[in-house]
Design a protein around this motif. Sequence first.
Motif, mmCIF file in Angstrom:
data_model
loop_
_atom_site.group_PDB
_atom_site.id
_atom_site.type_symbol
_atom_site.label_atom_id
_atom_site.label_comp_id
_atom_site.label_asym_id
_atom_site.label_seq_id
_atom_site.Cartn_x
_atom_site.Cartn_y
_atom_site.Cartn_z
ATOM 1 N N ASP A 37 0.830 -1.202 0.000
ATOM 2 C CA ASP A 37 0.000 0.000 0.000
ATOM 3 C C ASP A 37 0.871 1.262 0.000
ATOM 4 O O ASP A 37 0.574 2.236 -0.706
ATOM 5 C CB ASP A 37 -0.928 -0.007 1.215
ATOM 6 N N ARG A 41 0.805 3.992 -3.099
ATOM 7 C CA ARG A 41 0.444 5.388 -2.855
ATOM 8 C C ARG A 41 1.535 6.346 -3.323
ATOM 9 O O ARG A 41 1.243 7.496 -3.675
ATOM 10 C CB ARG A 41 0.109 5.592 -1.382
ATOM 11 N N GLN A 42 2.765 5.875 -3.369
ATOM 12 C CA GLN A 42 3.844 6.694 -3.928
ATOM 13 C C GLN A 42 3.655 6.917 -5.423
ATOM 14 O O GLN A 42 4.281 7.800 -6.010
ATOM 15 C CB GLN A 42 5.193 6.019 -3.657
ATOM 16 N N SER A 44 0.452 7.257 -6.738
ATOM 17 C CA SER A 44 -0.926 7.750 -6.844
ATOM 18 C C SER A 44 -1.931 6.614 -7.073
ATOM 19 O O SER A 44 -2.947 6.784 -7.756
ATOM 20 C CB SER A 44 -1.039 8.791 -7.969
ATOM 21 N N TYR A 46 -3.815 2.977 -4.978
ATOM 22 C CA TYR A 46 -4.079 2.377 -3.672
ATOM 23 C C TYR A 46 -4.664 0.988 -3.858
ATOM 24 O O TYR A 46 -5.118 0.616 -4.954
ATOM 25 C CB TYR A 46 -5.025 3.251 -2.851
ATOM 26 N N ARG A 60 -6.691 3.877 -8.982
ATOM 27 C CA ARG A 60 -6.124 5.230 -8.986
ATOM 28 C C ARG A 60 -6.736 6.047 -7.854
ATOM 29 O O ARG A 60 -7.952 5.994 -7.634
ATOM 30 C CB ARG A 60 -6.387 5.897 -10.330
ATOM 31 N N LEU A 61 -5.896 6.799 -7.175
ATOM 32 C CA LEU A 61 -6.392 7.626 -6.072
ATOM 33 C C LEU A 61 -7.347 8.721 -6.541
ATOM 34 O O LEU A 61 -8.303 9.079 -5.838
ATOM 35 C CB LEU A 61 -5.216 8.265 -5.330
ATOM 36 N N GLN A 64 -10.562 6.475 -8.465
ATOM 37 C CA GLN A 64 -10.920 5.144 -7.946
ATOM 38 C C GLN A 64 -11.163 4.094 -9.044
ATOM 39 O O GLN A 64 -11.842 3.099 -8.809
ATOM 40 C CB GLN A 64 -12.155 5.194 -7.035
#
Length: 215
Positions: A37, A41-42, A44, A46, A60-61, A64
Motif C-alpha cells: 500500500d 500510494r507513492q 498515486s 491504492y 487510482r487515487l 478510484q
Amino acid sequence: MNEAFGISAALSRLERGRPLVIVDADEVILRFVAGLDIFLRQQSLYLDLSSYRLHGNVKRLDDQTPILDVEVTALLEEFRRELDWLEPVEGAKEALTELSKSAGIVVLSNITPEQARPRARNLATHGFEFPIVANSGLKGPAVKHLANHSGAPTWFIDDIPQQLASAAEHAPNVTRIHLVGDARLKPLLPPSSHANLYAENWSAAASFIQGHLRA
C-alpha cells in the motif's frame, strides 16, 4: 538456477529428529499488504481491500478506477524486486525467537530465487535468521518434504486457506495453523476448515505450539 534457497539448502541447516515450525512470510512474518500500500500510494494508486485479490483491486487515487491486470503484474514484479524493507507482523519476532529454542524454523515463501535474496535481507534486518525456501504454487509437497526430514512433530503456519488445504492433503500429520497478520484482511479470509487452529495472533499460535512441545 540459484540453489541457495531450495529445499536441499534448507534441509542442510535443519536437524533431523528436532521439532519443526514451517512458516509463511507474507502476512505471517512480514506485513506485505501494508508495504504494498505504501509503494502504490507513492505512485498515486491504492489497494482496495474489499476482496482478497490484487488484480482488479489496485486503483487510482484520483478517480478510484482500477488499473489493467498487466499493469498490476508489472507493479508487483517491481515491488518484489527489492523487497527488503517490510515491517514484521506484531509478535512474530518474539514468538519465533522463543520457539527456536525448542524447534527448527524454516520460512516457506512463494517467491522466485531472485526475490529470495532481498527477502532474506529483510528477514535478517528484523532478526529472523532462518532458512528460506523459495516455493512456487501449492506448498503441500514442500511441507511434506520438510516434515519427513524432521521426523518429529511439525507445524505449518500460513494465511492462505488453499495452502493449508494443500498441506492437509500432502502432509496430514503436520499440524496446521491459520494466521492472518493484518487485521484488515481477516474479514476477507475466513478460518480455514483445514487448519487445526485459527490463531488470532502470534501469541496464540506460539502458546499452542509450546503446549505441544512441553507435552
